[in-house]
Write an enzyme that holds these catalytic residues in place. Structure first.
Site, PDB file in Angstrom:
ATOM      1  N   ASN A  20     -32.658  73.170 -60.007  1.00  0.00           N
ATOM      2  CA  ASN A  20     -33.631  73.108 -58.917  1.00  0.00           C
ATOM      3  C   ASN A  20     -35.059  73.408 -59.337  1.00  0.00           C
ATOM      4  O   ASN A  20     -35.970  72.625 -59.092  1.00  0.00           O
ATOM      5  CB  ASN A  20     -33.198  74.077 -57.815  1.00  0.00           C
ATOM      6  CG  ASN A  20     -34.077  74.052 -56.594  1.00  0.00           C
ATOM      7  OD1 ASN A  20     -35.152  74.634 -56.588  1.00  0.00           O
ATOM      8  ND2 ASN A  20     -33.625  73.374 -55.558  1.00  0.00           N
ATOM      9  N   ASP A  56     -38.897  79.441 -50.561  1.00  0.00           N
ATOM     10  CA  ASP A  56     -38.478  78.346 -51.435  1.00  0.00           C
ATOM     11  C   ASP A  56     -39.129  78.570 -52.807  1.00  0.00           C
ATOM     12  O   ASP A  56     -38.804  79.516 -53.505  1.00  0.00           O
ATOM     13  CB  ASP A  56     -38.873  77.007 -50.810  1.00  0.00           C
ATOM     14  CG  ASP A  56     -38.089  75.830 -51.369  1.00  0.00           C
ATOM     15  OD1 ASP A  56     -37.687  75.884 -52.540  1.00  0.00           O
ATOM     16  OD2 ASP A  56     -37.894  74.842 -50.649  1.00  0.00           O
TER      17      ASP A  56
END
Length: 301
Positions: A121, A225
């Protein structure tokens, strides 16, 4: 380019934000923007439009936005190493790759103990050249941001790739959804977001290992995030209502309002005082009085 009024707030005297009170919307029309990385040698910003399976490039000198790579194997987060090469997490191929100066690609990691990763990610590089990345399952949950598949590992970890041997090892295995990560300016701490638990944890870096891992901050709007640090060691975190600035002790120091859910941030520009923000369909920037931490390519010689 559009100019959008924004609300810039300081809650603590340890952060006095001033500069532009307008966001510049550099590009819009994407499905989910992510992975901003500023390339100083060319004065351009790379960012991902994951569901559309492309990487875009915004040129700082002209304002032009073009397709840098498509298809792009559902690329997500990226960073630069000490030689200025781009390192990218590919959710489609479930690997971490490096783009060489001649444009060729080198695979840095695609599995651990013989098992494929979930969907790398976000990624950072340490001063010793090691590559650290997170591996949640977002790219294998459906075909929207990758290729639907079952997890071969059965868990979500943080990994380190050894710069000399290429060995991949788990450095943190108690996460639900590890996501954004960033080193402190001196490299002694690693901050990692767990999006499902909606907090940021701080680890002490002990060579090839991590110690500690206490929670230092919880998100007060939406979910954390991506994160990056400024030269004072403050954490700039993507959140549901914009970008949150957090002191290393966990205090929420301030916010920059953004009209879309923010996915990630990075510092760039010739003086590293331009904050680039990827947010749902758009990419924004703000020029202000904060300078990003010196990246690894500016520290290592």
């Amino acid at each position: 380019m559009d100019v959008i009024p924004t609300k810039v707030e300081s809650f603590d005297e340890r952060l006095l934000i001033f500069g532009d009170d307008l966001l510049e919307r550099l590009h819009t029309g994407n499905k989910w923007t992510e992975g901003p990385a500023y390339v100083p040698a060319g004065r351009y910003l790379l960012f991902s439009d994951i569901p559309n399976d492309r990487v875009l490039r915004w040129d700082e000198t002209t304002g032009h936005v073009g397709v840098f790579r498509a298809p792009a194997d559902y690329a997500n987060g990226r960073t630069l190493d000490a030689q200025g090469r781009v390192i990218t997490c590919e959710q489609g191929t479930r690997r971490v790759v490096r783009t060489e100066h001649d444009g060729s690609t080198t695979v840095l990691a695609d599995r651990v103990d013989g098992k494929r990763f979930n969907s790398p990610n976000d990624v950072v590089v340490a001063d010793d050249g090691s590559v650290w990345f997170t591996d949640p399952p977002y790219g294998i949950l459906s075909d929207y941001e990758g290729v639907r598949a079952e997890s071969e590992i059965g868990a979500c970890h943080v990994y380190r790739v050894d710069p000399a041997t290429g060995d991949v090892r788990v450095v943190a295995d108690d996460f639900e959804r590890p996501n954004g990560l960033a080193f402190s300016p001196d490299g002694t701490r690693l901050y990692v977001v767990d999006t499902r638990r909606n907090h940021i944890r701080a680890f002490e870096v002990d060579g090839e290992k991590l110690r500690g891992g206490e929670e230092i901050a919880r998100c007060t709007a939406g979910q954390f995030d991506g994160i990056r640090l400024d030269e004072q060691g403050r954490i700039w975190a993507a959140a549901g209502d914009g970008v949150h600035c957090i002191h290393p002790d966990g205090t929420l120091l301030g916010k920059i309002g953004v009209p879309e859910v923010v996915s990630n941030v990075c510092f760039g520009g010739p003086k590293r005082n331009r904050l680039f923000i990827t947010a749902t369909t758009s990419v924004y920037s703000l020029l202000f009085n904060v300078n990003g931490a010196r990246p690894v390519y500016a520290r290592v010689r």
